[in-house]
Design a protein around this motif. Structure first.
Motif, PDB file in Angstrom:
ATOM      1  N   ALA A 120       9.864   3.423  -2.726  1.00 36.30           N
ATOM      2  CA  ALA A 120       8.870   2.996  -3.717  1.00 36.30           C
ATOM      3  C   ALA A 120       8.163   1.722  -3.267  1.00 36.30           C
ATOM      4  CB  ALA A 120       9.546   2.791  -5.069  1.00 36.30           C
ATOM      5  N   GLU A 121       8.913   0.793  -2.677  1.00 33.34           N
ATOM      6  CA  GLU A 121       8.305  -0.439  -2.173  1.00 33.34           C
ATOM      7  C   GLU A 121       7.323  -0.133  -1.046  1.00 33.34           C
ATOM      8  OE1 GLU A 121      11.659  -2.640  -0.889  1.00 33.34           O
ATOM      9  OE2 GLU A 121      12.354  -3.164  -2.904  1.00 33.34           O
ATOM     10  N   LEU A 122       7.713   0.762  -0.159  1.00 33.28           N
ATOM     11  CA  LEU A 122       6.845   1.138   0.958  1.00 33.28           C
ATOM     12  C   LEU A 122       5.590   1.846   0.467  1.00 33.28           C
ATOM     13  CD1 LEU A 122       9.650   2.399   3.349  1.00 33.28           C
ATOM     14  CD2 LEU A 122       8.061   0.560   3.898  1.00 33.28           C
ATOM     15  N   LEU A 123       5.755   2.723  -0.514  1.00 29.59           N
ATOM     16  CA  LEU A 123       4.616   3.467  -1.052  1.00 29.59           C
ATOM     17  C   LEU A 123       3.591   2.518  -1.659  1.00 29.59           C
ATOM     18  CD1 LEU A 123       3.231   6.134  -1.781  1.00 29.59           C
ATOM     19  CD2 LEU A 123       4.629   6.200  -3.866  1.00 29.59           C
ATOM     20  N   LYS A 124       4.072   1.562  -2.417  1.00 31.55           N
ATOM     21  CA  LYS A 124       3.165   0.598  -3.043  1.00 31.55           C
ATOM     22  C   LYS A 124       2.399  -0.195  -1.985  1.00 31.55           C
ATOM     23  CE  LYS A 124       3.170  -3.211  -6.443  1.00 31.55           C
ATOM     24  NZ  LYS A 124       2.499  -4.209  -5.607  1.00 31.55           N
ATOM     25  N   ALA A 125       3.118  -0.694  -0.983  1.00 29.22           N
ATOM     26  CA  ALA A 125       2.481  -1.495   0.061  1.00 29.22           C
ATOM     27  C   ALA A 125       1.525  -0.659   0.902  1.00 29.22           C
ATOM     28  CB  ALA A 125       3.549  -2.122   0.950  1.00 29.22           C
ATOM     29  N   ALA A 126       1.916   0.567   1.210  1.00 30.36           N
ATOM     30  CA  ALA A 126       1.082   1.419   2.061  1.00 30.36           C
ATOM     31  C   ALA A 126      -0.209   1.832   1.365  1.00 30.36           C
ATOM     32  CB  ALA A 126       1.872   2.657   2.491  1.00 30.36           C
ATOM     33  N   THR A 127      -0.135   2.161   0.087  1.00 28.54           N
ATOM     34  CA  THR A 127      -1.349   2.570  -0.631  1.00 28.54           C
ATOM     35  C   THR A 127      -2.303   1.400  -0.811  1.00 28.54           C
ATOM     36  OG1 THR A 127      -0.115   2.269  -2.710  1.00 28.54           O
ATOM     37  CG2 THR A 127      -0.268   4.503  -1.841  1.00 28.54           C
ATOM     38  N   GLU A 128      -1.766   0.184  -0.845  1.00 28.71           N
ATOM     39  CA  GLU A 128      -2.625  -0.997  -0.974  1.00 28.71           C
ATOM     40  C   GLU A 128      -3.291  -1.359   0.349  1.00 28.71           C
ATOM     41  OE1 GLU A 128      -0.129  -4.041  -2.515  1.00 28.71           O
ATOM     42  OE2 GLU A 128      -0.113  -3.244  -4.577  1.00 28.71           O
ATOM     43  N   SER A 129      -2.527  -1.294   1.441  1.00 29.69           N
ATOM     44  CA  SER A 129      -3.069  -1.729   2.731  1.00 29.69           C
ATOM     45  C   SER A 129      -3.784  -0.616   3.490  1.00 29.69           C
ATOM     46  CB  SER A 129      -1.956  -2.301   3.601  1.00 29.69           C
ATOM     47  OG  SER A 129      -0.966  -1.330   3.860  1.00 29.69           O
ATOM     48  N   LEU A 130      -3.461   0.633   3.174  1.00 34.43           N
ATOM     49  CA  LEU A 130      -4.089   1.778   3.866  1.00 34.43           C
ATOM     50  C   LEU A 130      -4.598   2.781   2.836  1.00 34.43           C
ATOM     51  CD1 LEU A 130      -1.303   2.237   6.567  1.00 34.43           C
ATOM     52  CD2 LEU A 130      -3.586   1.311   6.985  1.00 34.43           C
ATOM     53  N   PRO A 131      -5.589   2.387   2.061  1.00 32.09           N
ATOM     54  CA  PRO A 131      -6.063   3.265   0.976  1.00 32.09           C
ATOM     55  C   PRO A 131      -6.699   4.565   1.456  1.00 32.09           C
ATOM     56  CG  PRO A 131      -7.525   1.386   1.271  1.00 32.09           C
ATOM     57  CD  PRO A 131      -6.336   1.131   2.122  1.00 32.09           C
ATOM     58  N   ASP A 132      -7.067   4.630   2.729  1.00 34.33           N
ATOM     59  CA  ASP A 132      -7.704   5.845   3.245  1.00 34.33           C
ATOM     60  C   ASP A 132      -6.700   6.949   3.534  1.00 34.33           C
ATOM     61  OD1 ASP A 132      -6.790   4.037   5.286  1.00 34.33           O
ATOM     62  OD2 ASP A 132      -7.687   5.370   6.768  1.00 34.33           O
ATOM     63  N   LEU A 133      -5.412   6.610   3.569  1.00 37.50           N
ATOM     64  CA  LEU A 133      -4.404   7.634   3.858  1.00 37.50           C
ATOM     65  C   LEU A 133      -4.057   8.403   2.586  1.00 37.50           C
ATOM     66  CD1 LEU A 133      -1.851   5.847   6.225  1.00 37.50           C
ATOM     67  CD2 LEU A 133      -3.690   7.415   6.822  1.00 37.50           C
ATOM     68  N   PRO A 134      -4.163   9.733   2.612  1.00 35.39           N
ATOM     69  CA  PRO A 134      -3.789  10.508   1.420  1.00 35.39           C
ATOM     70  C   PRO A 134      -2.284  10.473   1.199  1.00 35.39           C
ATOM     71  CG  PRO A 134      -4.256  11.975   3.270  1.00 35.39           C
ATOM     72  CD  PRO A 134      -4.623  10.592   3.726  1.00 35.39           C
ATOM     73  N   ALA A 135      -1.879  10.263  -0.037  1.00 28.20           N
ATOM     74  CA  ALA A 135      -0.448  10.189  -0.364  1.00 28.20           C
ATOM     75  C   ALA A 135       0.120  11.594  -0.528  1.00 28.20           C
ATOM     76  CB  ALA A 135      -0.237   9.367  -1.631  1.00 28.20           C
ATOM     77  N   ASP A 136       0.041  12.388   0.555  1.00 25.45           N
ATOM     78  CA  ASP A 136       0.510  13.770   0.505  1.00 25.45           C
ATOM     79  C   ASP A 136       1.955  13.860   0.990  1.00 25.45           C
ATOM     80  OD1 ASP A 136       0.259  13.295   3.191  1.00 25.45           O
ATOM     81  OD2 ASP A 136      -1.446  14.648   3.494  1.00 25.45           O
ATOM     82  N   ALA A 137       2.418  15.096   1.156  1.00 25.42           N
ATOM     83  CA  ALA A 137       3.818  15.304   1.536  1.00 25.42           C
ATOM     84  C   ALA A 137       4.128  14.702   2.901  1.00 25.42           C
ATOM     85  CB  ALA A 137       4.140  16.798   1.526  1.00 25.42           C
ATOM     86  N   ALA A 138       3.193  14.828   3.850  1.00 29.85           N
ATOM     87  CA  ALA A 138       3.419  14.282   5.192  1.00 29.85           C
ATOM     88  C   ALA A 138       3.539  12.757   5.143  1.00 29.85           C
ATOM     89  CB  ALA A 138       2.284  14.695   6.123  1.00 29.85           C
ATOM     90  N   PHE A 139       2.705  12.144   4.337  1.00 28.94           N
ATOM     91  CA  PHE A 139       2.721  10.692   4.159  1.00 28.94           C
ATOM     92  C   PHE A 139       4.067  10.246   3.584  1.00 28.94           C
ATOM     93  CE2 PHE A 139       1.824   7.124   1.215  1.00 28.94           C
ATOM     94  CZ  PHE A 139       1.299   6.192   2.109  1.00 28.94           C
ATOM     95  N   ARG A 140       4.549  10.955   2.584  1.00 28.52           N
ATOM     96  CA  ARG A 140       5.820  10.588   1.948  1.00 28.52           C
ATOM     97  C   ARG A 140       7.008  10.819   2.879  1.00 28.52           C
ATOM     98  NH1 ARG A 140       5.555   9.625  -3.531  1.00 28.52           N
ATOM     99  NH2 ARG A 140       3.478   9.876  -4.429  1.00 28.52           N
ATOM    100  N   ARG A 141       6.912  11.843   3.729  1.00 26.11           N
ATOM    101  CA  ARG A 141       7.983  12.063   4.704  1.00 26.11           C
ATOM    102  C   ARG A 141       8.097  10.868   5.652  1.00 26.11           C
ATOM    103  NH1 ARG A 141       6.297  17.564   4.845  1.00 26.11           N
ATOM    104  NH2 ARG A 141       4.975  17.145   6.660  1.00 26.11           N
ATOM    105  N   CYS A 142       6.964  10.348   6.062  1.00 31.90           N
ATOM    106  CA  CYS A 142       6.963   9.192   6.957  1.00 31.90           C
ATOM    107  C   CYS A 142       7.622   7.986   6.290  1.00 31.90           C
ATOM    108  CB  CYS A 142       5.526   8.848   7.363  1.00 31.90           C
ATOM    109  SG  CYS A 142       4.740  10.079   8.430  1.00 31.90           S
ATOM    110  N   LEU A 143       7.275   7.742   5.030  1.00 29.70           N
ATOM    111  CA  LEU A 143       7.878   6.626   4.308  1.00 29.70           C
ATOM    112  C   LEU A 143       9.384   6.828   4.158  1.00 29.70           C
ATOM    113  CD1 LEU A 143       5.280   6.013   1.442  1.00 29.70           C
ATOM    114  CD2 LEU A 143       5.422   4.905   3.679  1.00 29.70           C
ATOM    115  N   GLN A 144       9.788   8.072   3.968  1.00 33.26           N
ATOM    116  CA  GLN A 144      11.214   8.369   3.812  1.00 33.26           C
ATOM    117  C   GLN A 144      11.992   8.015   5.082  1.00 33.26           C
ATOM    118  OE1 GLN A 144      12.207   9.411   0.859  1.00 33.26           O
ATOM    119  NE2 GLN A 144      14.350   9.951   1.185  1.00 33.26           N
ATOM    120  N   TYR A 145      11.409   8.347   6.248  1.00 36.37           N
ATOM    121  CA  TYR A 145      12.067   7.996   7.511  1.00 36.37           C
ATOM    122  C   TYR A 145      12.272   6.486   7.616  1.00 36.37           C
ATOM    123  CZ  TYR A 145      11.940  12.543   9.893  1.00 36.37           C
ATOM    124  OH  TYR A 145      12.166  13.835  10.268  1.00 36.37           O
ATOM    125  N   VAL A 146      11.241   5.734   7.267  1.00 36.57           N
ATOM    126  CA  VAL A 146      11.329   4.276   7.353  1.00 36.57           C
ATOM    127  C   VAL A 146      12.391   3.751   6.385  1.00 36.57           C
ATOM    128  CG1 VAL A 146      10.099   2.105   7.011  1.00 36.57           C
ATOM    129  CG2 VAL A 146       8.934   4.042   8.087  1.00 36.57           C
TER     130      VAL A 146
END
Length: 685
Positions: free
Chosen positions: A244-270
């Protein structure tokens, strides 16, 4: 009314009948189970029901195998009209609370039911597959929920220098049947020469992606290949919070990235890498690479390509185990051990032999003798868990340390090195000339750090000399030799004109000694108040940091790339170059040992040194000059002067010695001027 989860006994026929009736509504997915089977499971303690206002809304039916330490979940059933309220989670949590001693919960579910999202949301991880016994030969996925108990293998420390998590792309390159473009870069991770350097690990997200492979042969092949990697199972709750912390920071700093399943998988790895206590995640996924800055800023995880891992093993390993920048904030708390709290500490710090359990606690209690003024210091992390413990007292001119323990922690090496330097500072402040660590059960980490710091074995104890002399080789040797004779050991012989490398070793081992007539050079470094405050807390912050941890032992400072004759090793004097109260606001505030000077692009420097600093990437870039390059100064063992040397006094000292003084940029100064400024900063009258 609130939902209640209740255990069902064989005598509670009404609840058993309601469970049977609810299960019969979903025999298509659960399978048919006869009423006697429900009663038998209840008799064995394996039936829990969720009830609201006397209405049966769900149940969990499970077995407790006597020859196995897991729980076998047979039915997890919630009335259709009650779904979406978290009833399944409530039932699973109730199972965990009733049987916490079990290793985990196993379940099987048909793949074609497409319930993987539900199992994942409950914290389960795919765990193999079998072919069902039905006529259609359906595939049953295995699911596993770990209850957090270490097994015989999770506690085994790696012999490799560095443990690296990999995403599914890297794993498929290494173990998949299909050839992919660029696979050679990934396969370099398993080159023969890398075997003793890097161990590869995987987290639950990789297992989920293997489970989703449509091709049966590929899926089964990759699942079998998992056994060649280290398995990591971080706590699901911690991973969810970090994601959740990563999602919040990523959507703020990289607003052009769609918050789709692939995006969430990447955050999960981190998140999983971070919560498993590791810091390096290897990937060739461009999307995951774009999240590298967020991964570091939020989770302290380095997202790197396989080539970076193979080329920079030593640097990445150092960044993973030694991270003094993480001590700069207020997450860690240092306090004295309260009387009566000794028993609490036994579980956190290793003991062995006659020092285990109650004996260790009793030894801590004994350090309250009224005849000796003992200090028993305990360090806790942000969650309140004890991570370091040491006790000390002054006996004449010797600082005695009967207890020095570090608990298993991602920052254990950092803490050990920091605490050893803290003991040296304690000793100097108390007027001690010898430090003696008599704890018979020092960790391997603490022993290695002590050896690096000039401690030596003396009658089974670790001993160091504190030589508080800033003078000639003869003056330093006279004091060190006297202390060595007291211990009946030999001291190194010093002489004027010693090479810089030799003098640097002497000054570290006999800290705070300074051998002024050696070839070790000295430099004056102008630093803006902002960075002086961040690095040294001078000028002081409004909210004070812990004295024990506020000044990291090792750090990095960036400036423009122009050379001013810098060489390594060297001594540094830190000059706050801008003041707010006239010339007296500009002052020399302390000294450090210079360990490394490197000029490169800001991105390269940031990647190499970010584990040491308070600087962000943008600030490192801001230090670059017209050439687009910056200079990094890596330094350690900073001494803050009790009495800052004002600009007026600095200028006067240089004039008295007839020496030039440049304050515009980093400049080399004579060792005589260093000595004069250093002594002025420690003057007590």
């Amino acid at each position: 009314m609130a939902v209640k989860v209740l255990p069902v006994s064989p005598a509670q026929a009404e609840l058993i009948d309601k469970s049977v009736a609810l299960g019969d509504r979903y025999t298509k997915t659960l399978g048919l189970l006869t009423p006697p089977a429900y009663r038998q499971v209840a008799e064995n303690g394996g039936l829990l029901v969720a009830v609201e206002a006397d209405q049966m809304i769900g149940y969990a039916l499970f077995g407790l195998p006597k020859r196995s330490a897991h729980i076998r979940l047979a039915h997890l059933c919630v009335a259709e009209e009650q779904r979406g309220r978290g009833m399944a989670r409530l039932l699973v949590e109730a199972i965990k609370q009733r049987y916490p001693q079990r290793l985990g919960i196993k379940a099987k579910c048909r793949r074609d039911y497409e319930l993987s999202d539900m199992w994942t949301s409950l914290g389960f991880v795919p765990n193999g597959e079998v072919r069902g016994r039905g006529r259609d030969g359906e595939i049953l996925d295995g699911w596993w929920l770990d209850l957090g108990h270490p097994d015989l293998f999770t506690e085994v420390e790696s012999d490799a220098l560095l443990v690296v998590t990999v995403d599914h792309g890297i794993f498929a390159d290494l173990r998949g049947l299909a050839e992919t473009t660029g696979v050679e870069e990934s396969r370099a991770l398993e080159a023969g020469w890398m075997t003793d350097l890097v161990e590869l690990a995987y987290t639950p997200q990789l297992v989920h992606q293997i489970r989703d492979i449509a091709d049966t042969a590929e899926r089964q092949h990759q699942r079998a290949a998992l056994h060649g990697l280290r398995q990591l199972t971080p706590a699901a709750a911690a991973v969810a919070e970090r994601t959740a912390e990563l999602l919040k920071a990523a959507t703020e700093s990289l607003p052009d990235l769609p918050a789709d399943a692939a995006f969430r998988r990447c955050l999960q790895y981190v998140a999983e890498t971070s919560c498993a206590g590791l810091q390096v995640l290897a990937t060739r996924n461009p999307l995951l690479s774009r999240l590298a800055d967020v991964a570091w800023e939020v989770a302290r995880v380095r997202v790197v390509s396989p080539s970076i891992v193979t080329l920079h093993v030593d640097e990445l390993r150092q960044a993973q185990v030694y991270r003094p920048a993480d001590l700069m904030g207020t997450e860690f708390r240092s306090s004295e051990v309260a009387p009566g709290a000794e028993d609490e500490l036994v579980a956190f710090f290793n003991q062995s032999g006659g020092d285990d359990g109650s004996a260790f606690a009793e030894r801590l209690r004994s350090l309250t003798d009224d005849t000796v003024v003992w200090r028993r210091e305990l360090l806790r992390d942000g969650q309140g868990h004890p991570v370091a413990l040491y006790a000390w007292a002054l006996d004449g001119r010797t600082l005695i340390v009967p207890v020095l323990r570090t608990a298993g922690h991602p920052l254990e090496e950092t803490l050990a090195r920091q605490l050893l330097f803290q003991l040296k500072r304690h000793g100097r402040d108390c007027g001690a000339e010898i430090i003696r660590i008599s704890d018979p059960h020092l960790s391997a980490v603490a022993k290695a750090a002590a050896g690096d710091d000039g401690f030596f074995d003396h009658d089974g104890k670790f001993v160091a000399l504190l030589v508080d002399v800033c003078g000639t080789a003869a003056e330093v040797e006279a004091v060190a030799g006297g202390l060595a004779r007291e211990l009946t050991v030999e001291a190194a012989s010093l002489h004027a004109g010693m090479p810089a490398e030799v003098a640097a070793v002497v000054e570290r081992a006999w800290w705070p000694a300074k051998v002024i007539d050696s070839e070790l050079p000295s430099f004056l470094v102008p630093i803006e108040p902002r960075w002086s405050t961040e690095l040294f807390n001078v000028p002081a912050m409004l909210l004070p940091r812990s004295d024990a941890l506020g000044i990291s032992r090792e750090h990095v400072y960036y400036r423009s790339s122009g050379h001013r004759g810098e060489s390594v090793p060297a001594r540094l004097l830190w000059y706050v170059s801008k003041g707010t109260a006239g010339v007296d606001g500009q002052m020399v505030v302390g000294s450090s040992r210079l360990a490394e000077v490197l000029i490169d692009t800001p991105d390269t420097l940031f990647s190499k040194f970010e584990h040491l600093g308070v600087y962000g990437r943008a600030e490192v870039q801001g230090a670059a000059d017209a050439s687009g390059r910056s200079m990094a100064l890596r330094f350690s063992d900073t001494e803050i002067f009790p009495k800052p040397v004002t600009l007026r006094r600095l200028t006067s000292l240089a004039k008295e010695l007839g020496l030039p003084l440049s304050l515009i940029s980093l400049s080399k100064i004579s060792n005589e001027l260093f000595q004069a400024v250093y002594k002025e900063g420690h003057r007590t009258t």
